[in-house]
Write an enzyme that holds these catalytic residues in place. Structure first.
Site, mmCIF file in Angstrom:
data_model
loop_
_atom_site.group_PDB
_atom_site.id
_atom_site.type_symbol
_atom_site.label_atom_id
_atom_site.label_comp_id
_atom_site.label_asym_id
_atom_site.label_seq_id
_atom_site.Cartn_x
_atom_site.Cartn_y
_atom_site.Cartn_z
ATOM 1 N N CYS A 2 0.828 -1.205 0.000
ATOM 2 C CA CYS A 2 0.000 0.000 0.000
ATOM 3 C C CYS A 2 0.865 1.259 0.000
ATOM 4 O O CYS A 2 1.988 1.261 0.500
ATOM 5 C CB CYS A 2 -0.884 0.033 1.236
ATOM 6 N N ARG A 27 4.547 0.205 -6.278
ATOM 7 C CA ARG A 27 4.559 -0.643 -5.087
ATOM 8 C C ARG A 27 3.558 -1.794 -5.190
ATOM 9 O O ARG A 27 3.682 -2.765 -4.454
ATOM 10 C CB ARG A 27 4.201 0.209 -3.845
ATOM 11 N N TRP A 79 -3.356 -2.475 -1.252
ATOM 12 C CA TRP A 79 -3.096 -3.861 -1.671
ATOM 13 C C TRP A 79 -3.852 -4.718 -0.679
ATOM 14 O O TRP A 79 -3.515 -4.761 0.498
ATOM 15 C CB TRP A 79 -1.588 -4.119 -1.614
ATOM 16 N N ASN A 105 -1.116 1.539 6.195
ATOM 17 C CA ASN A 105 -0.358 0.400 5.663
ATOM 18 C C ASN A 105 -0.029 -0.532 6.828
ATOM 19 O O ASN A 105 0.363 -0.061 7.892
ATOM 20 C CB ASN A 105 0.975 0.849 5.042
ATOM 21 N N GLY A 106 -0.103 -1.833 6.593
ATOM 22 C CA GLY A 106 0.201 -2.782 7.660
ATOM 23 C C GLY A 106 -1.088 -3.426 8.158
ATOM 24 O O GLY A 106 -2.132 -3.347 7.497
ATOM 25 N N GLU A 497 15.407 -18.524 -10.310
ATOM 26 C CA GLU A 497 15.127 -17.100 -10.512
ATOM 27 C C GLU A 497 14.493 -16.879 -11.886
ATOM 28 O O GLU A 497 13.576 -16.062 -12.034
ATOM 29 C CB GLU A 497 16.422 -16.291 -10.353
ATOM 30 N N LYS A 501 10.876 -15.146 -12.512
ATOM 31 C CA LYS A 501 10.655 -13.978 -13.376
ATOM 32 C C LYS A 501 9.535 -14.267 -14.361
ATOM 33 O O LYS A 501 8.654 -13.444 -14.571
ATOM 34 C CB LYS A 501 11.925 -13.625 -14.179
ATOM 35 N N GLU A 504 6.021 -14.541 -12.559
ATOM 36 C CA GLU A 504 5.441 -13.342 -11.946
ATOM 37 C C GLU A 504 5.006 -12.300 -12.965
ATOM 38 O O GLU A 504 4.058 -11.574 -12.714
ATOM 39 C CB GLU A 504 6.333 -12.750 -10.848
ATOM 40 N N HIS A 520 13.592 -37.174 -10.173
ATOM 41 C CA HIS A 520 12.924 -37.568 -8.929
ATOM 42 C C HIS A 520 11.487 -37.062 -8.871
ATOM 43 O O HIS A 520 10.902 -36.977 -7.794
ATOM 44 C CB HIS A 520 13.722 -37.067 -7.726
ATOM 45 N N LYS A 619 5.930 -4.396 -4.466
ATOM 46 C CA LYS A 619 7.378 -4.165 -4.475
ATOM 47 C C LYS A 619 7.984 -4.337 -3.094
ATOM 48 O O LYS A 619 9.110 -4.783 -2.956
ATOM 49 C CB LYS A 619 7.647 -2.758 -5.016
HETATM 50 C C1 AGP Z 1 11.039 -10.396 -7.184
HETATM 51 O O1 AGP Z 1 10.896 -10.279 -8.544
HETATM 52 C C2 AGP Z 1 9.772 -10.434 -6.442
HETATM 53 N N1 AGP Z 1 9.003 -9.281 -6.703
HETATM 54 C C3 AGP Z 1 9.865 -10.836 -4.982
HETATM 55 O O2 AGP Z 1 10.117 -12.206 -4.953
HETATM 56 C C4 AGP Z 1 10.908 -10.124 -4.096
HETATM 57 O O3 AGP Z 1 12.190 -10.510 -4.459
HETATM 58 C C5 AGP Z 1 10.642 -10.475 -2.626
HETATM 59 O O4 AGP Z 1 9.383 -10.006 -2.262
HETATM 60 C C6 AGP Z 1 11.702 -9.949 -1.679
HETATM 61 O O5 AGP Z 1 11.812 -8.570 -1.735
HETATM 62 P P1 AGP Z 1 13.002 -7.817 -1.005
HETATM 63 O O6 AGP Z 1 14.234 -8.078 -1.797
HETATM 64 O O7 AGP Z 1 12.600 -6.384 -1.009
HETATM 65 O O8 AGP Z 1 13.098 -8.400 0.366
#
Ligand code: AGP
Length: 624
Positions: A2, A27, A79, A105-106, A497, A501, A504, A520, A619
């Site tokens: 948020c 965000r 959010w 937020n929170g 990774e 990518k 997401e 496995h 974010k």
């Molecule tokens: C990465 O592409 C993602 N958006 C997500 O996995 C992110 O890396 C994760 O939320 C951790 O964020 P941070 O590095 O700010 O702790």
């Protein structure tokens, strides 16, 4: 997650808050709203489900459409946590009489019991959110005869949990109040030229800070601190109302400027920035002439570094993948046993930690709730703690004994790209620093690593020169619904990774596996509808990877290989090949990452996805 913006001054609040919200869109959010006290002194609220742009035509229930006119207001991008995205669940939330507006937020952890008590006392609720208890608690305090300020501080002593709260009241003489409790969600405050602005992070402040052209001074609230913001200035207090002498920090407009720089998406811009990011991470930390690493930010004496017996690396998501690569770098360069673990799991274990354990947390945002909580747990054990982070002054940097900054500039794309590369670069330096200080690496070995690191920006730049092949491959692969990413050794986590990518930003189901694990279980999935991306650089595990590729081909799987330039053998084994430059094994993750990012990006664009703000993601993940 948020976002919060609040403004008070002589200008119209609506366009300033709207711009602040637009600058916080990165965000991640699913609804937005603004409250403004109008010329008659009446609180007006407008909300929209979906994008901030929808606020331009947003109606309140039975009210005239936006924009609202007035010099003070609050805005929010939500959010969803408690209750789906909807008009009623969107912020700002108000009290029974609609005089008090709150953005938040929170999470209010004790909201269930608070709501029940308030409802019993006659307060009417319209949303499913935890947030809505906040204006009603303030209202309750005012009904008991407290002034707004007293009622606001009382509310801060009643709600439990980590949160950032901003509130205002139509009867309160053009004042905004902000509060931070715990570590979920930041609050930053600025005052300039008779105007006050509050934001959940710096980009929200740009409408004010760019006016002077030189930026300004901002105050970041710590847990348990509040700010009272008026045209005249800002007063900082604790929850008991005692004044605090807040240390302000200077920021320039560039610190908060967000600009696509001619690229179609922030993510693409950030991918292209990676060569400069690596150079920036290395600056002043590497003596290229003498082939040495100098991590002056490390907060330990040489004796302390020599006393470490073990390194634990923690992070979430992409930062966890960086931690996993870091494990190899610390073991092979630093000569220390190393482990990597998800911060969200680590915090709930009772891990063995002592003063001979170095814990390295990784978080681009510095605000990830699980990482912050894991670090708090680490602090209580006596283990030593450093963080790798991109945001100065963020929670993780305050909790750690020292911060190794990513120096990447603000990253807007929700999918982390340049901060991942920066993390890997910092981890290479950390490994080399440990090995150098502990005498595990010879001077010659450090020099060789430094020489290789020095070449990374150029090699990455070369990889980004012609990306037409990614567009072609995206056309070939964008119809697949399932992807398997395979890698071995230090590149197993790069496969993970790559899969993260893709999933997401394109919403294609993708799994990353250490290739040795394939037989496995995942091998059962392979047929002509499964695409496999195999990371197969020329290294000590090359033959093993080729073996896995042949197993996929034997089951009619489609294989795209990421191989080392000059590898002609691989061509006949697979359906498509992408090449990366040859380099030392320990640095190969940095180069192997770029094709993964570009492939995911182009597939997502072809599928018409919102690349910079993928659905459901944020974010900064400031809730557990
Ligand atoms: C990465 O592409 C993602 N958006 C997500 O996995 C992110 O890396 C994760 O939320 C951790 O964020 P941070 O590095 O700010 O702790």
């Amino acid at each position: 997650m948020c976002g919060i913006v609040g403004y008070v001054g002589d200008r119209q609040a609506w366009p300033i808050i709207l711009e602040g919200l637009q600058r916080l869109e990165y965000r991640g959010y699913d609804s937005a709203g603004i409250a403004v006290v109008d010329a008659e002194g009446v609180m007006q609220v407008r909300k929209t489900v979906g994008k901030v742009d929808g606020l331009a035509t947003a109606n309140g229930k039975g009210m005239p459409p936006a924009p609202l006119h007035g010099n003070m207001g609050l805005g929010h991008t939500r959010w969803a946590t408690h209750g789906r995205p909807s008009f009623d669940n969107g912020h700002p939330h108000t009290d029974c009489r609609g005089r008090i507006a709150v953005v938040h937020n929170g999470i209010v952890e004790n909201f269930t019991s608070l709501k029940a008590r308030l409802q019993d006392a006659g307060h009417e609720f319209v949303s499913e959110t935890d947030t809505e208890v906040i204006p009603h608690i303030i209202e309750e305090g005012m009904d008991q005869g407290l002034c707004f300020e007293e009622a606001f501080l009382r509310m801060g002593r009643i709600v439990q949990g980590s949160q950032a709260i901003t509130a205002t009241c139509q009867d309160c003489q053009d004042t905004i109040w902000a509060m931070r409790l715990g570590h979920a969600g930041g609050i930053v405050v600025a005052h300039q030229d008779g105007q006050g602005i509050v934001g959940s992070d710096l980009p929200a402040m740009l409408p004010i800070l760019r006016q002077s052209g030189v930026g300004g001074k901002v105050g970041f609230l710590d847990s348990g601190e509040t700010a009272q913001v008026t045209r005249e200035g800002v007063k900082y207090r604790d929850l008991d109302g005692r004044f605090i002498d807040k240390r302000l920090q200077a920021v320039s407009p560039e610190d908060v400027l967000i600009d696509k720089g001619g690229y179609r998406h922030f993510m693409l811009k950030e991918i292209y920035e990676q060569p400069q990011v690596v150079a920036s991470v290395l600056r002043n930390r590497v003596n290229f002439q003498h082939g040495k690493v100098d991590l002056a930010e490390m907060p330990f004496t040489e004796e302390e570094v020599k006393s470490f017996q073990r390194v634990v690396l923690i992070g979430c998501g992409t930062s966890l993948h960086a931690a996993q690569v870091g494990r190899y770098l610390v073991e092979q360069l630093g000569g220390l046993p190393a482990e990597a673990e998800s911060a969200s799991e680590f915090r709930y274990r009772d891990p063995f930690l002592d003063e001979h354990t170095l814990v390295v947390s990784i978080a681009q945002s510095g605000e990830t709730a699980d990482t912050v909580a894991a670090m708090e747990m680490v602090r209580s054990t006596g283990a030593r703690l450093v963080t790798i982070c991109n945001v100065e002054g963020s929670q993780t940097t305050r909790l750690a004994e020292g911060a190794l900054y990513m120096r990447s500039g603000i990253e807007i794309g929700v999918a982390s790209t340049k901060t991942f590369i920066a993390s890997l670069t910092v981890l290479s330096l950390l490994g080399a620093y440990l090995g150098q200080t502990r005498g595990f690496l010879s001077a010659e070995e450090v020099r060789r690593l430094v020489d290789e690191l020095a070449q990374c920006p150029r090699l990455m730049g070369d990889m980004l020169t012609d990306t037409s092949q990614y567009q072609r491959l995206a056309r070939r692969f964008n119809g697949y619904q399932n992807f398997l990413y395979l890698g071995r050794g230090i590149n197993a986590s790069i496969a993970m990774e790559g899969a993260l990518k893709l999933k997401e930003i394109s919403y294609i189901h993708a799994e990353g596996y250490a290739a040795g694990e394939m037989k496995h279980g995942p091998i059962a999935l392979i047929d002509q509808r499964m695409a496999t991306l195999a990371v197969v650089p020329r290294n000590s595990l090359y033959d093993k990877m080729v073996g896995n590729i042949l197993e996929v081909k034997a089951r009619d799987g489609m294989v795209l290989a990421l191989a080392t330039e000059g590898d002609k053998e691989i061509v006949s084994q697979v359906d498509e090949v992408l090449y990366m430059p040859g380099c030392g094994e320990l640095l190969s993750p940095m180069l192997a990452t770029i094709p993964m990012q570009l492939l995911a990006y182009h597939i997502a664009v072809l599928r018409g996805c919102d690349v910079d703000q993928p659905r459901n993601l944020a974010k900064s993940v400031t809730v557990e």
